[in-house]
Motif scaffolding. Structure first.
Motif, PDB file in Angstrom:
ATOM      1  N   ASN A  91     118.478 136.846 -27.209  1.00  0.00           N
ATOM      2  CA  ASN A  91     118.375 136.493 -28.629  1.00  0.00           C
ATOM      3  C   ASN A  91     117.852 135.071 -28.784  1.00  0.00           C
ATOM      4  OD1 ASN A  91     119.218 138.542 -30.485  1.00  0.00           O
ATOM      5  ND2 ASN A  91     121.277 138.386 -29.621  1.00  0.00           N
ATOM      6  N   LEU A  92     116.892 134.891 -29.670  1.00  0.00           N
ATOM      7  CA  LEU A  92     116.465 133.551 -30.077  1.00  0.00           C
ATOM      8  C   LEU A  92     117.101 133.305 -31.434  1.00  0.00           C
ATOM      9  CD1 LEU A  92     112.771 133.712 -28.865  1.00  0.00           C
ATOM     10  CD2 LEU A  92     114.803 132.817 -27.686  1.00  0.00           C
ATOM     11  N   TRP A  93     117.743 132.149 -31.563  1.00  0.00           N
ATOM     12  CA  TRP A  93     118.658 131.918 -32.694  1.00  0.00           C
ATOM     13  C   TRP A  93     118.045 131.158 -33.861  1.00  0.00           C
ATOM     14  CZ3 TRP A  93     123.674 129.687 -29.956  1.00  0.00           C
ATOM     15  CH2 TRP A  93     124.266 130.717 -29.200  1.00  0.00           C
ATOM     16  N   ALA A  94     118.502 131.577 -35.028  1.00  0.00           N
ATOM     17  CA  ALA A  94     118.408 130.793 -36.262  1.00  0.00           C
ATOM     18  C   ALA A  94     117.062 130.108 -36.472  1.00  0.00           C
ATOM     19  CB  ALA A  94     119.529 129.758 -36.281  1.00  0.00           C
ATOM     20  N   PRO A  95     115.965 130.876 -36.539  1.00  0.00           N
ATOM     21  CA  PRO A  95     114.665 130.254 -36.782  1.00  0.00           C
ATOM     22  C   PRO A  95     114.626 129.586 -38.156  1.00  0.00           C
ATOM     23  CG  PRO A  95     114.533 132.642 -37.059  1.00  0.00           C
ATOM     24  CD  PRO A  95     115.889 132.352 -36.491  1.00  0.00           C
ATOM     25  N   ASP A  96     113.798 128.551 -38.258  1.00  0.00           N
ATOM     26  CA  ASP A  96     113.581 127.911 -39.561  1.00  0.00           C
ATOM     27  C   ASP A  96     112.090 127.740 -39.758  1.00  0.00           C
ATOM     28  OD1 ASP A  96     114.736 126.856 -41.960  1.00  0.00           O
ATOM     29  OD2 ASP A  96     114.066 124.872 -41.322  1.00  0.00           O
ATOM     30  N   CYS A  97     111.579 128.249 -40.873  1.00  0.00           N
ATOM     31  CA  CYS A  97     110.128 128.222 -41.088  1.00  0.00           C
ATOM     32  C   CYS A  97     109.727 127.215 -42.146  1.00  0.00           C
ATOM     33  CB  CYS A  97     109.609 129.603 -41.479  1.00  0.00           C
ATOM     34  SG  CYS A  97     110.204 130.214 -43.061  1.00  0.00           S
ATOM     35  N   TYR A  98     108.495 126.761 -41.990  1.00  0.00           N
ATOM     36  CA  TYR A  98     107.834 125.922 -42.995  1.00  0.00           C
ATOM     37  C   TYR A  98     106.377 126.344 -43.004  1.00  0.00           C
ATOM     38  CZ  TYR A  98     105.278 121.896 -44.769  1.00  0.00           C
ATOM     39  OH  TYR A  98     104.413 121.104 -45.465  1.00  0.00           O
ATOM     40  N   HIS A  99     105.799 126.539 -44.212  1.00  0.00           N
ATOM     41  CA  HIS A  99     104.376 126.874 -44.304  1.00  0.00           C
ATOM     42  C   HIS A  99     103.668 125.738 -45.024  1.00  0.00           C
ATOM     43  CE1 HIS A  99     100.661 128.958 -45.456  1.00  0.00           C
ATOM     44  NE2 HIS A  99     100.859 129.613 -44.343  1.00  0.00           N
ATOM     45  N   ASP A 100     102.658 125.167 -44.374  1.00  0.00           N
ATOM     46  CA  ASP A 100     102.028 123.949 -44.920  1.00  0.00           C
ATOM     47  C   ASP A 100     100.802 124.233 -45.786  1.00  0.00           C
ATOM     48  OD1 ASP A 100      99.990 124.607 -43.187  1.00  0.00           O
ATOM     49  OD2 ASP A 100     100.317 122.926 -41.819  1.00  0.00           O
ATOM     50  N   GLY A 101     100.589 125.514 -46.113  1.00  0.00           N
ATOM     51  CA  GLY A 101      99.409 125.868 -46.902  1.00  0.00           C
ATOM     52  C   GLY A 101      98.347 126.522 -46.041  1.00  0.00           C
ATOM     53  N   SER A 102      98.386 126.245 -44.726  1.00  0.00           N
ATOM     54  CA  SER A 102      97.433 126.930 -43.846  1.00  0.00           C
ATOM     55  C   SER A 102      98.086 127.524 -42.606  1.00  0.00           C
ATOM     56  CB  SER A 102      96.289 125.999 -43.443  1.00  0.00           C
ATOM     57  OG  SER A 102      96.781 124.852 -42.803  1.00  0.00           O
ATOM     58  N   LYS A 103      99.253 127.027 -42.213  1.00  0.00           N
ATOM     59  CA  LYS A 103      99.910 127.673 -41.080  1.00  0.00           C
ATOM     60  C   LYS A 103     101.434 127.592 -41.147  1.00  0.00           C
ATOM     61  CE  LYS A 103      99.709 124.022 -37.566  1.00  0.00           C
ATOM     62  NZ  LYS A 103      99.109 123.575 -36.321  1.00  0.00           N
ATOM     63  N   PHE A 104     102.035 128.509 -40.396  1.00  0.00           N
ATOM     64  CA  PHE A 104     103.489 128.536 -40.276  1.00  0.00           C
ATOM     65  C   PHE A 104     103.917 127.639 -39.122  1.00  0.00           C
ATOM     66  CE2 PHE A 104     102.629 132.716 -42.088  1.00  0.00           C
ATOM     67  CZ  PHE A 104     103.696 132.941 -42.948  1.00  0.00           C
ATOM     68  N   TRP A 105     105.007 126.913 -39.346  1.00  0.00           N
ATOM     69  CA  TRP A 105     105.702 126.166 -38.300  1.00  0.00           C
ATOM     70  C   TRP A 105     107.072 126.814 -38.181  1.00  0.00           C
ATOM     71  CZ3 TRP A 105     103.422 121.457 -36.445  1.00  0.00           C
ATOM     72  CH2 TRP A 105     102.272 121.063 -37.144  1.00  0.00           C
ATOM     73  N   LEU A 106     107.410 127.292 -37.005  1.00  0.00           N
ATOM     74  CA  LEU A 106     108.678 128.000 -36.852  1.00  0.00           C
ATOM     75  C   LEU A 106     109.473 127.369 -35.702  1.00  0.00           C
ATOM     76  CD1 LEU A 106     110.179 130.527 -37.991  1.00  0.00           C
ATOM     77  CD2 LEU A 106     109.281 131.769 -36.016  1.00  0.00           C
ATOM     78  N   TYR A 107     110.589 126.754 -36.053  1.00  0.00           N
ATOM     79  CA  TYR A 107     111.499 126.158 -35.058  1.00  0.00           C
ATOM     80  C   TYR A 107     112.601 127.164 -34.795  1.00  0.00           C
ATOM     81  CZ  TYR A 107     109.160 121.687 -35.978  1.00  0.00           C
ATOM     82  OH  TYR A 107     108.217 120.687 -36.093  1.00  0.00           O
ATOM     83  N   TYR A 108     113.027 127.289 -33.570  1.00  0.00           N
ATOM     84  CA  TYR A 108     114.070 128.257 -33.213  1.00  0.00           C
ATOM     85  C   TYR A 108     114.817 127.741 -31.991  1.00  0.00           C
ATOM     86  CZ  TYR A 108     110.659 129.611 -29.679  1.00  0.00           C
ATOM     87  OH  TYR A 108     109.768 129.581 -28.641  1.00  0.00           O
TER      88      TYR A 108
END
Ligand SMILES: *[C@@H]1O[C@H](CO)[C@@H](O)[C@H](O)[C@H]1NC(C)=O
Ligand SMILES: *[C@@H]1O[C@H](CO)[C@@H](O)[C@H](O)[C@H]1NC(C)=O
Length: 314
Positions: A91-108
């Motif tokens: 399992n990869l836990w608790a992702p957090d996303c941010y979209h800057d208008g052109s790409k997704f940034w996903l920390y996990y």
């Protein structure tokens, strides 16, 4: 008289229970909504929901109500995380996303229960589709003896500055203003403690930073996750005029001293709401979380009302 006085005390009890609030059920969601630790992003009119799973699950919706499982960020596993999950394709836990208008940034995060051998990683994608993600590598890690546990990342962007906050148990929630906004990685491992529960075994995690009006709000999940109807997770909040704190709850107690105003807790067959994210949608701030019922773990979505200066579930 005894009867009347107990009636009076029951009425008083009901009144005080009601004034606490936090008895609003999750809004209606349909489709595939069995998630843990959801995080929401929106691109055009499509909502994306990322959640804990091997490879991280991706769900989409066009109306924030009906959800479809699209697939996984890493359909073929994420072998670089195996040393932290202690298994293959864990399992990869608790992702957090941010979209800057052109790409997704996903920390996990990658870890295992009860272990401080943990790491936060970054993945990026322009389309957000299953299998389209680049592994941008390790952001921060922890080992036994560290002040924090490197899990439950939250990425927060204010203007052109990116911030990363993370943590659970041990020292609590940590905050860094050393995020390189181009790479998404940290330029320094130095960080500050923004919330802790020194007298409660440190049981808090899943932080979310959200700006409303003149305040930054720090949401956390207290107590025990992931235990079916025995889950005792509850969502707490504090606020500060600065994103780096100090945060206090509505009674003025510092979040670093165990403060935290209740936002949502177990009620009416809804157990352990937590693992939350807060997303600013076109109709206002949205609380996204998971909860348990006797039949499983489910997505909760509610609007949040900040009129009083403190978030109230609507
Ligand atoms: C930030 O990241 C970019 C892209 O990787 C890199 O070119 C730049 O040198 C980094 N800046 C710092 C201060 O590390
Ligand atoms: C928010 O709560 C206030 C009371 O604090 C209420 O007057 C207002 O109608 C609520 N707003 C929404 C959009 O529900």
């Amino acid at each position: 008289m005894r009867f009347i006085s107990s009636l009076v005390s029951i009425v008083a009890l009901l009144a005080s229970t009601c004034s606490v609030g936090a008895v609003v059920g999750p809004g209606v969601v349909t489709g595939d909504t069995s998630v843990h630790d959801p995080s929401m992003c929106k691109v055009g009119s499509t909502y994306y929901l990322f959640s804990t799973a091997p490879g991280i699950e991706i769900r989409t919706s066009t109306d924030r109500t009906k959800w479809t499982l699209a697939g996984r960020v890493f359909p073929n596993g994420a072998s670089w995380t195996d040393t932290y999950t202690g298994t293959s394709n864990g399992n990869l836990w608790a992702p957090d996303c941010y979209h800057d208008g052109s790409k997704f940034w996903l920390y996990y995060a990658a870890s295992s229960f009860g272990s401080q051998k943990s790491a936060i990683f970054l993945a990026t994608s322009t389309s957000g589709s299953p299998g389209s993600w680049t592994n941008n590598g390790l952001v921060i890690s922890s080992a036994a003896g560290a002040a924090y546990n490197a899990i439950d990342p939250a990425i927060t962007v204010d203007g052109s500055t990116h911030y990363l906050s993370w943590g659970s148990f041990w020292g609590g929630i940590y905050f860094s203003n050393h995020v390189n906004a181009t790479s998404g990685l940290l330029t320094s491992t130095s960080s500050s403690n923004i919330a802790a529960r020194p007298n409660n075994g440190g049981a808090l995690e899943a932080n979310t930073l959200f700006k409303n009006g003149n305040y930054w709000y720090l949401f956390t999940s207290w107590d025990k996750c992931c235990s079916g109807t025995s889950s005792t997770y509850n969502i707490r909040v504090g606020r500060s005029s600065s994103i780096s704190g100090p945060f206090v709850d509505s009674s003025g107690t510092a979040l670093t001293s165990g403060g935290g105003t209740l936002v949502l807790q177990t009620h009416d067959g809804i157990y352990g709401p937590g693992g939350q994210d807060v997303y600013l949608d076109s109709d206002g701030p949205i609380l996204v979380y998971h909860y348990y019922t006797s039949s499983g773990n489910w997505l909760g979505i509610n609007r949040l009302n900040f009129t009083s200066g403190w978030p109230v579930v609507a």
